[in-house]
Design an enzyme around this catalytic site. Structure first.
Site, PDB file in Angstrom:
ATOM      1  N   SER A 203      93.458  12.207   9.638  1.00  0.00           N
ATOM      2  CA  SER A 203      94.827  11.691   9.710  1.00  0.00           C
ATOM      3  C   SER A 203      95.520  11.571   8.369  1.00  0.00           C
ATOM      4  O   SER A 203      96.719  11.285   8.325  1.00  0.00           O
ATOM      5  CB  SER A 203      94.846  10.338  10.421  1.00  0.00           C
TER       6      SER A 203
ATOM      7  N   HIS B 190      96.522   6.724   2.883  1.00  0.00           N
ATOM      8  CA  HIS B 190      96.233   6.948   4.303  1.00  0.00           C
ATOM      9  C   HIS B 190      94.773   7.340   4.415  1.00  0.00           C
ATOM     10  O   HIS B 190      94.227   8.026   3.537  1.00  0.00           O
ATOM     11  CB  HIS B 190      97.114   8.057   4.887  1.00  0.00           C
TER      12      HIS B 190
ATOM     13  N   GLY C 178      82.402  12.809  12.700  1.00  0.00           N
ATOM     14  CA  GLY C 178      81.425  12.912  11.635  1.00  0.00           C
ATOM     15  C   GLY C 178      81.976  13.110  10.244  1.00  0.00           C
ATOM     16  O   GLY C 178      81.205  13.293   9.300  1.00  0.00           O
TER      17      GLY C 178
END
Length: 444
Positions: free
Chosen positions: A55, A292, A298
């Protein structure tokens, strides 16, 4: 700063197969890497290794949107539907959802919708069609609730207005002007580099379920990068929007706007930002800090920028207890290099207060995950029920004892993967309306 020794020790202590870190401090770049990118092959991790950054990609997508704003092609407070007429959600609220709402995770519709719409260049258009069934979470603009789907929509907006794919826009408008050399946006690009594989479960087994859908690429499903490229991106923001060679990517006014708080994040922050800007997580660490984090099955990434100290750090790893790595290595480095009083991660009190738990008991559910909350000896037993897709990513059903932390926030009684999980309840009409742990999960 013996970064290499500290990384080696922290990775070993927390069962991390491989990790790489890059730090910009005092006018120079310091890098280190440890372990292997793939336990099955034994290929060594180096500073050139690329990891899935998850993200963290969202800030790159936000920057692409803000470039469109600067060019007068997009207005933040106009409905997304003005630019993507086919955009719609199940409750009919799409006409009220603006570009700003998507950038700040306040759009109000289901966010964890990872529909695979194929590998074609039309995958984002197909994803828009799929979103017509996106469920309602909260009224538009009322609450922060982390929304991957919203950034897929923003990626579609970028692609539509640029007349090219999101990946092409990323290359032409960000990666190439920045001078990034170790970044990939598709799996067939990642294999050209020393690419990390994710490792999941207590045995750090190599994740073999394949790539996440391209339709979610603007939200973070497919981007790989070496930590130094995230540092390079962060330095662009500390320089007021210019790359290292002086190329201007964003105006100073836009950079300031992206770092301006837009919405509060409910509850105890832990690793999550206290507020959200236009794409950025914003942190109350005694000085301006933004960044962020990101995660894929994983793999995990942590990225922070401290403009007042001309400091940027990025670290990625491919398994193990990532939060332990952050607590033992990264947060101390930030403190030492910036002088900031970075708060410790929250921990439960030795004798937690006993509270009336009746308002919190119930079931809270979203498309990817559900929680059953039951009263337990003055605290709460919270049972995680993952969706089938989440199970394929390594999630397992479990029950965790939570104790009172503060207000309507609770914290796990036992540490897991290097941190204590937190959960906050957003109240309404005398009982909890949502369980909030970055996502707002409505009471079922």
């Amino acid at each position: 700063m013996d970064l290499q020794k500290r990384l080696d020790e922290a990775a070993r202590a927390h069962g991390v197969p491989g990790a790489a870190v890059a730090v910009w401090t005092r006018g120079e770049l310091v890098e280190a890497a440890t372990g292997v990118v793939n336990a099955n092959t034994g290929v060594e991790t180096t500073p050139d290794s690329v990891f899935q950054v998850g993200s963290t990609t969202k800030v790159w997508t936000a920057a692409l949107v803000m470039q469109l704003v600067e060019e007068g092609l997009v207005e933040l407070d106009r409905p997304v539907k003005d630019y993507l007429p086919e955009f719609a959600v199940a409750d009919g609220s799409e006409s009220a959802i603006t570009v700003r709402h998507l950038l700040t995770h306040t759009g109000g519709f289901d966010g964890d919708l990872f529909e695979d719409t194929g590998r074609g260049d039309d995958c984002l258009d197909k994803y828009l069609a799929y979103l017509t069934g996106a469920g309602h979470v909260h009224p538009v603009g009322e609450l922060f609730s982390y929304c991957n789907a919203g950034f897929a929509v923003l990626g579609a907006l970028v692609a539509r207005l640029r007349g090219k794919t999101w990946e092409q826009a990323m290359r032409e408008h960000l990666l190439d002007p920045l001078g990034a050399t170790h970044a990939a946006l598709l799996p067939e690009e990642a294999v050209l580099y020393r690419a990390a594989a994710g490792h999941i479960g207590p045995d750090n087994a190599v994740y073999t379920k394949g790539e996440l859908p391209r339709s979610n690429a603007p939200a973070g499903s497919t981007m790989y990068a070496a930590p130094r490229e995230l540092v390079r991106f962060g330095r662009m923001f500390t320089a007021g929007g210019t790359a290292e060679d002086g190329t201007r990517l964003l105006s100073a006014e836009t950079v300031a706007a992206m770092r301006t708080p837009q919405v509060e994040v409910p509850g105890v922050s832990g690793m999550l930002g206290d507020r959200w800007g236009l794409g950025f997580e914003l942190f109350d660490w005694g000085g301006e800090v933004f960044g962020h984090d990101g995660g894929t099955p994983g793999q995990s990434t942590f990225w922070r920028v401290v403009p007042g100290a001309d400091f940027v750090i990025a670290i990625s790893c491919n398994g193990g207890a990532f939060f332990g790595l952050i607590n033992d290595l990264v947060l101390p480095v930030i403190r030492e290099c910036t002088g900031l009083a970075v708060p410790e991660s929250p921990v439960p009190a030795e004798q937690p207060a006993r509270v009336d738990t009746a308002p919190y008991v119930g079931r809270y559910a979203g498309p990817m995950i559900a929680y059953e909350v039951a009263a337990a000896d003055g605290g709460l037993d919270v049972t995680l029920i993952p969706s089938e897709l989440m199970r394929t990513m390594g999630a397992e059903g479990k029950t965790t004892r939570f104790v009172h932390y503060a207000g309507d926030s609770f914290i796990a009684a036992e540490v897991e993967d290097g941190m204590y999980e937190t959960a906050t309840f957003v109240m309404g009409d005398g009982k909890a309306a949502y369980l909030h742990n970055s996502r707002a999960l409505p009471r079922a």
